[in-house]
Scaffold this active site. Structure first.
Site, PDB file in Angstrom:
ATOM      1  N   THR A 175      46.888 -59.486 178.175  1.00  0.00           N
ATOM      2  CA  THR A 175      46.529 -58.830 176.922  1.00  0.00           C
ATOM      3  C   THR A 175      45.029 -58.936 176.734  1.00  0.00           C
ATOM      4  O   THR A 175      44.434 -59.996 176.948  1.00  0.00           O
ATOM      5  CB  THR A 175      47.256 -59.469 175.726  1.00  0.00           C
ATOM      6  N   PHE A 195      41.792 -58.685 174.235  1.00  0.00           N
ATOM      7  CA  PHE A 195      41.378 -58.861 172.849  1.00  0.00           C
ATOM      8  C   PHE A 195      39.908 -58.478 172.720  1.00  0.00           C
ATOM      9  O   PHE A 195      39.120 -58.704 173.646  1.00  0.00           O
ATOM     10  CB  PHE A 195      41.536 -60.322 172.411  1.00  0.00           C
TER      11      PHE A 195
END
Length: 379
Positions: free
Chosen positions: A275, A277
């Site tokens: 993921t 960010f």
């Protein structure tokens, strides 16, 4: 003849037996090096304080992400080993964070509660010497940072399995926040529960993205369990800590935080699940980072709803040799089938070819916003 594998392993000294003198000597050398390290770190801290005084006098910002990325990259280049290259960044981020905190600890907002991957991303990027501000939703992260209650917000924007986090993109369109940095995490989802077994699980509680990222495993191993979306994986872990019929999909940090067993580790369908960010700030409190030599520029643009408009939008990038690394569309919600495009390109606007490409792009767009220019993550 006895081979090395056949040789007996050395046995530890019995209770009360004196340790090997060589071990004592090595421990003494390590203690001496630790004292030297402590002296040098304090020397660095004093220099950082002096830099802070100069910055305060000239009114410049405390946090310079491009500078920190360059420091880490230079250290990696000269690292002779045996310290692994991957260990350099986290060690120096902690040192730099501790030095920064001698002035004013940075307030960092992220999706909470304790134990989320967002919290892990915040600590990986800023180090542990921060004021943690866990929020109940991504919307609240934006609100807290926009209002000035947080200096920075840590916001998930895309996952290697499930794609973009649409809510994050939509919120960037309607707030003044801009991007000053990025980081990414390997995401390992674990089945967490009060009891160390899979039997009797009635529902799996997790963020919708986590449920989607573990769809295959859940279908095979817990086909009859309800999949119940909640605001974050850590919130799912908190709930699972209160109800033995629930299981969570969350990190080992969340397991430790809420006293849960890791019943099944790493159940995500993609072994390389990551993921990404971004780090957001308000333009009134933080300036755009300067060029680091390895930068990304993020844009939100829109073009007329006519034939060839998207082609015309991309031509300035091609003509100036600028590489596009991300291209996403989101509906403009105007009722006219119009779209906003979220684009990432390689490079910094201070580079002439990038500046020319952005100027050409701006001229063909009906909406143009530079969402941020920032150094790419230094792992």
């Amino acid at each position: 003849m006895m081979t090395p594998s056949d040789a007996p392993s050395p046995t530890p000294p019995a209770a009360g037996q004196a340790p090997d003198p060589r071990l004592l000597a090595l421990r003494g050398e390590i203690d001496a090096v630790d004292r030297q390290l402590l002296d040098l770190i304090n020397q660095r801290a004093r220099l950082a304080q002096a830099v802070g005084e100069v910055k305060k006098h000239e009114g410049s910002v405390v946090f310079r992400p491009e500078r920190e990325v360059q420091v880490i990259a230079n250290l990696k280049d000269i690292n002779p080993g045996p310290l692994a290259e991957a260990s350099v960044a986290p060690i120096w981020r902690e040192i730099m964070a501790a030095c920064r905190s001698l002035e004013t600890p940075m307030r960092v907002a992220y999706l909470g509660p304790a134990g989320t991957f967002s919290e892990e991303a915040a600590l990986a990027y800023f180090g542990s010497s921060i004021v943690r501000l866990p929020c109940i939703s991504i919307d609240e992260v934006f609100r807290t940072t926009t209002a000035g209650a947080a200096d920075f917000g840590v916001i998930p924007v895309e996952n290697s399995t499930e794609g973009v986090v649409a809510r994050s993109l939509d919120l960037f369109l309607n707030t003044p926040l801009f991007i000053i940095g990025e980081t990414s995490l390997f995401v390992r989802h674990n089945v967490l529960r009060r009891e160390n077994r899979l039997d009797g699980i009635e529902a799996v509680v997790a963020h919708p993205q986590a449920l989607a990222q573990c769809h295959g495993w859940l279908s095979q191993h817990l086909p009859h369990a309800e999949r119940r979306p909640v605001s974050s994986n850590a919130e799912g872990a908190r709930l699972a800590g209160q109800d033995v019929s629930l299981a969570a999909l969350a990190s080992t940090r969340a397991a430790n935080e809420y006293g849960l067993h890791v019943v099944s580790p790493a159940v995500q369908d993609d072994a390389h699940n990551r993921t990404r960010f971004v780090i957001a700030a308000h333009p009134q409190t933080q300036r755009q980072p300067g060029p680091s030599g390895n930068d990304c520029t993020s844009l939100i643009v829109s073009v007329p709803n006519e034939a060839g408009a998207v082609h015309d939008m991309l031509m300035p990038l091609k003509e100036n040799g600028v590489s596009m690394t991300r291209f996403e569309s989101r509906p403009a919600r105007s009722g006219q089938w119009e779209y906003f495009f979220y684009i990432d390109i390689q490079g910094h606007p201070d580079q002439p070819h990038v500046a020319r490409a952005l100027l050409g792009l701006r001229q063909v767009c009906t909406f143009y916003r530079q969402l941020g220019t920032y150094p790419l993550d230094a792992h």
